[in-house]
Scaffold this motif. Structure first.
Motif, PDB file in Angstrom:
ATOM      1  N   SER A  34       0.826  -1.201   0.000  1.00  0.00           N
ATOM      2  CA  SER A  34       0.000   0.000   0.000  1.00  0.00           C
ATOM      3  C   SER A  34       0.865   1.257   0.000  1.00  0.00           C
ATOM      4  O   SER A  34       0.611   2.194  -0.770  1.00  0.00           O
ATOM      5  CB  SER A  34      -0.930   0.005   1.223  1.00  0.00           C
ATOM      6  N   GLY A  35       1.884   1.290   0.838  1.00  0.00           N
ATOM      7  CA  GLY A  35       2.764   2.449   0.895  1.00  0.00           C
ATOM      8  C   GLY A  35       3.542   2.653  -0.386  1.00  0.00           C
ATOM      9  O   GLY A  35       3.698   3.792  -0.861  1.00  0.00           O
ATOM     10  N   ARG A  36       4.016   1.553  -0.971  1.00  0.00           N
ATOM     11  CA  ARG A  36       4.775   1.654  -2.223  1.00  0.00           C
ATOM     12  C   ARG A  36       3.874   2.184  -3.339  1.00  0.00           C
ATOM     13  O   ARG A  36       4.289   3.042  -4.123  1.00  0.00           O
ATOM     14  CB  ARG A  36       5.360   0.296  -2.611  1.00  0.00           C
ATOM     15  N   GLU A  37       2.656   1.640  -3.421  1.00  0.00           N
ATOM     16  CA  GLU A  37       1.749   2.079  -4.482  1.00  0.00           C
ATOM     17  C   GLU A  37       1.303   3.522  -4.266  1.00  0.00           C
ATOM     18  O   GLU A  37       1.151   4.282  -5.225  1.00  0.00           O
ATOM     19  CB  GLU A  37       0.539   1.141  -4.536  1.00  0.00           C
ATOM     20  N   GLY A  38       1.108   3.918  -3.028  1.00  0.00           N
ATOM     21  CA  GLY A  38       0.734   5.304  -2.749  1.00  0.00           C
ATOM     22  C   GLY A  38       1.827   6.273  -3.156  1.00  0.00           C
ATOM     23  O   GLY A  38       1.549   7.333  -3.743  1.00  0.00           O
ATOM     24  N   LEU A  39       3.063   5.919  -2.865  1.00  0.00           N
ATOM     25  CA  LEU A  39       4.175   6.789  -3.258  1.00  0.00           C
ATOM     26  C   LEU A  39       4.300   6.841  -4.777  1.00  0.00           C
ATOM     27  O   LEU A  39       4.515   7.919  -5.354  1.00  0.00           O
ATOM     28  CB  LEU A  39       5.474   6.280  -2.626  1.00  0.00           C
ATOM     29  N   ALA A  40       4.152   5.690  -5.429  1.00  0.00           N
ATOM     30  CA  ALA A  40       4.226   5.665  -6.890  1.00  0.00           C
ATOM     31  C   ALA A  40       3.123   6.509  -7.515  1.00  0.00           C
ATOM     32  O   ALA A  40       3.322   7.140  -8.563  1.00  0.00           O
ATOM     33  CB  ALA A  40       4.137   4.222  -7.393  1.00  0.00           C
ATOM     34  N   GLU A  41       1.955   6.551  -6.891  1.00  0.00           N
ATOM     35  CA  GLU A  41       0.838   7.323  -7.420  1.00  0.00           C
ATOM     36  C   GLU A  41       1.042   8.824  -7.254  1.00  0.00           C
ATOM     37  O   GLU A  41       0.733   9.606  -8.159  1.00  0.00           O
ATOM     38  CB  GLU A  41      -0.453   6.901  -6.721  1.00  0.00           C
ATOM     39  N   PRO A  82       5.361  11.419  -8.367  1.00  0.00           N
ATOM     40  CA  PRO A  82       5.691  12.149  -9.606  1.00  0.00           C
ATOM     41  C   PRO A  82       5.050  13.532  -9.672  1.00  0.00           C
ATOM     42  O   PRO A  82       5.696  14.516 -10.058  1.00  0.00           O
ATOM     43  CB  PRO A  82       5.173  11.214 -10.702  1.00  0.00           C
ATOM     44  N   ALA A  83       3.778  13.639  -9.272  1.00  0.00           N
ATOM     45  CA  ALA A  83       3.102  14.936  -9.289  1.00  0.00           C
ATOM     46  C   ALA A  83       3.681  15.872  -8.244  1.00  0.00           C
ATOM     47  O   ALA A  83       3.836  17.080  -8.487  1.00  0.00           O
ATOM     48  CB  ALA A  83       1.608  14.752  -9.060  1.00  0.00           C
ATOM     49  N   VAL A  97      14.646  13.801  -3.305  1.00  0.00           N
ATOM     50  CA  VAL A  97      13.612  13.130  -2.523  1.00  0.00           C
ATOM     51  C   VAL A  97      14.242  11.995  -1.729  1.00  0.00           C
ATOM     52  O   VAL A  97      14.937  11.136  -2.283  1.00  0.00           O
ATOM     53  CB  VAL A  97      12.497  12.571  -3.433  1.00  0.00           C
ATOM     54  N   ILE A  98      13.980  11.989  -0.424  1.00  0.00           N
ATOM     55  CA  ILE A  98      14.468  10.953   0.488  1.00  0.00           C
ATOM     56  C   ILE A  98      13.262  10.215   1.045  1.00  0.00           C
ATOM     57  O   ILE A  98      12.269  10.840   1.436  1.00  0.00           O
ATOM     58  CB  ILE A  98      15.276  11.570   1.645  1.00  0.00           C
ATOM     59  N   PHE A 153      12.600   3.761  -6.233  1.00  0.00           N
ATOM     60  CA  PHE A 153      13.454   4.574  -7.110  1.00  0.00           C
ATOM     61  C   PHE A 153      12.700   4.933  -8.389  1.00  0.00           C
ATOM     62  O   PHE A 153      12.770   6.071  -8.861  1.00  0.00           O
ATOM     63  CB  PHE A 153      14.754   3.826  -7.436  1.00  0.00           C
ATOM     64  N   ASP A 154      11.979   3.972  -8.941  1.00  0.00           N
ATOM     65  CA  ASP A 154      11.205   4.239 -10.158  1.00  0.00           C
ATOM     66  C   ASP A 154      10.117   5.276  -9.912  1.00  0.00           C
ATOM     67  O   ASP A 154       9.746   6.038 -10.817  1.00  0.00           O
ATOM     68  CB  ASP A 154      10.577   2.948 -10.689  1.00  0.00           C
ATOM     69  N   ALA A 155       9.599   5.331  -8.693  1.00  0.00           N
ATOM     70  CA  ALA A 155       8.558   6.300  -8.357  1.00  0.00           C
ATOM     71  C   ALA A 155       9.103   7.715  -8.243  1.00  0.00           C
ATOM     72  O   ALA A 155       8.342   8.678  -8.309  1.00  0.00           O
ATOM     73  CB  ALA A 155       7.880   5.906  -7.046  1.00  0.00           C
ATOM     74  N   GLY A 156      10.435   7.837  -8.044  1.00  0.00           N
ATOM     75  CA  GLY A 156      11.028   9.161  -7.957  1.00  0.00           C
ATOM     76  C   GLY A 156      11.888   9.408  -6.742  1.00  0.00           C
ATOM     77  O   GLY A 156      12.374  10.531  -6.540  1.00  0.00           O
ATOM     78  N   ALA A 157      12.123   8.386  -5.912  1.00  0.00           N
ATOM     79  CA  ALA A 157      13.018   8.550  -4.767  1.00  0.00           C
ATOM     80  C   ALA A 157      14.466   8.618  -5.238  1.00  0.00           C
ATOM     81  O   ALA A 157      14.871   7.888  -6.142  1.00  0.00           O
ATOM     82  CB  ALA A 157      12.840   7.398  -3.788  1.00  0.00           C
TER      83      ALA A 157
END
Length: 279
Positions: A13-20, A23-24, A34-35, A56-60
């Motif tokens: 859930s946390g990974r998907e929330g960050l991925a969502e 980027p915006a 971003v850390i 990382f793919d999400a933007g970290a």
């Protein structure tokens, strides 16, 4: 410099929330770095190479860890190959623990940011002195001289220990932020010496939970003292919690700190981020 720190990512859930949402957020807040604390990213316990890649793919740009650093055994070898993964710096120098407790990163624009991760000692695993470890890291890359920004992730149980670290670093770090307790605190502030501080960034997790875990097992243990199974991450939509910091370009000290809470159950209770981005 404009950067953000996001609290403990708990499970899928946390990974998907960050991925969502990340980027915006990077676009709207014009984030240069971003850390993310990711010590609960793999099913709530530790981190794997696959879960790290998702973040990382999400933007970290950098992932910090904590007391669950080694719950997934592959982390012991992955951290040797991945300089963007930071474990607590206050392991004993004689313990032969892999990886690094701090690292100096360079942004695409050439700005340098030092990220330090330490583990508290109050009601936590008994490691070496976190204050001495942070002091060594800050001396290795002084703010305004070597580093354009410095971030200290104090992964600790006690609010007093986190606050003490904030004042210990005041004037020498851009941000001291607490992780581990998964609940975002309302004390974001700039200390007298210019360091931004918040006791806990919160978590990137489903808050229809007990600190990110499905409610049934924690409730069973609290009410009966009898464990019925292992904790499992809650699986509903995540609230992405963190802090946004803007620093003075000359000193590296903070001139703004704002909460980030988007998605899930907590986002409607705080000011919208477009106000921050528009200023």
């Amino acid at each position: 410099m404009r950067f953000a720190f996001f609290g403990d990512v708990v499970g899928r859930s946390g990974r998907e929330g960050l991925a969502e949402h990340l980027p915006a957020l990077r676009r709207e807040l014009q984030l240069e770095f971003v850390i993310v604390n990711a010590e609960n990213a793999a099913a709530g316990f530790g981190i794997t190479e696959g879960t790290a890649r998702e973040l990382f793919d999400a933007g970290a740009d950098c992932l910090t860890l904590g007391n669950h650093s080694w719950d997934q055994k592959e982390a012991l070898t992955y951290i040797v190959r991945e300089p963007r993964l930071i474990r607590p710096a206050n392991y004993s120098e004689f313990s032969d623990v892999p990886g690094r407790g701090s690292n100096l990163f360079e942004t695409p624009a050439g700005k340098r940011i030092l990220v330090v991760n330490v583990l508290g000692r109050v009601h936590m695993d008994a490691l070496d002195d976190p204050f001495a470890a942070v002091d060594r890291a800050l001396e290795s890359a002084p703010l305004g001289m070597v580093a354009d920004a410095v971030v200290v992730d104090m992964h600790a149980e006690a609010t007093s220990e986190k606050m003490a670290m904030g004042h210990f670093c005041d004037g020498r770090a851009s941000l001291v932020v607490g992780t581990h307790t998964h609940v975002p605190t309302a004390d974001g502030q700039i200390l007298v010496g210019g360091t931004a501080y918040q006791t806990d960034a919160g978590a990137c997790a489903d808050y229809d939970s007990v600190i990110g875990n499905q409610k049934e097992e924690p409730l069973r243990r609290f009410t009966t003292r009898i464990p019925g199974g292992r904790y499992k991450p809650a699986e509903g939509p995540a609230t992405v919690c963190g802090v946004f910091v803007e620093t003075d370009p000359k000193t590296g000290l903070a001139r703004r700190i704002e909460p980030i809470r988007v998605g899930g159950r907590l986002s409607q209770s705080v000011p919208r981020l477009d106000r921050v981005a528009a200023e």
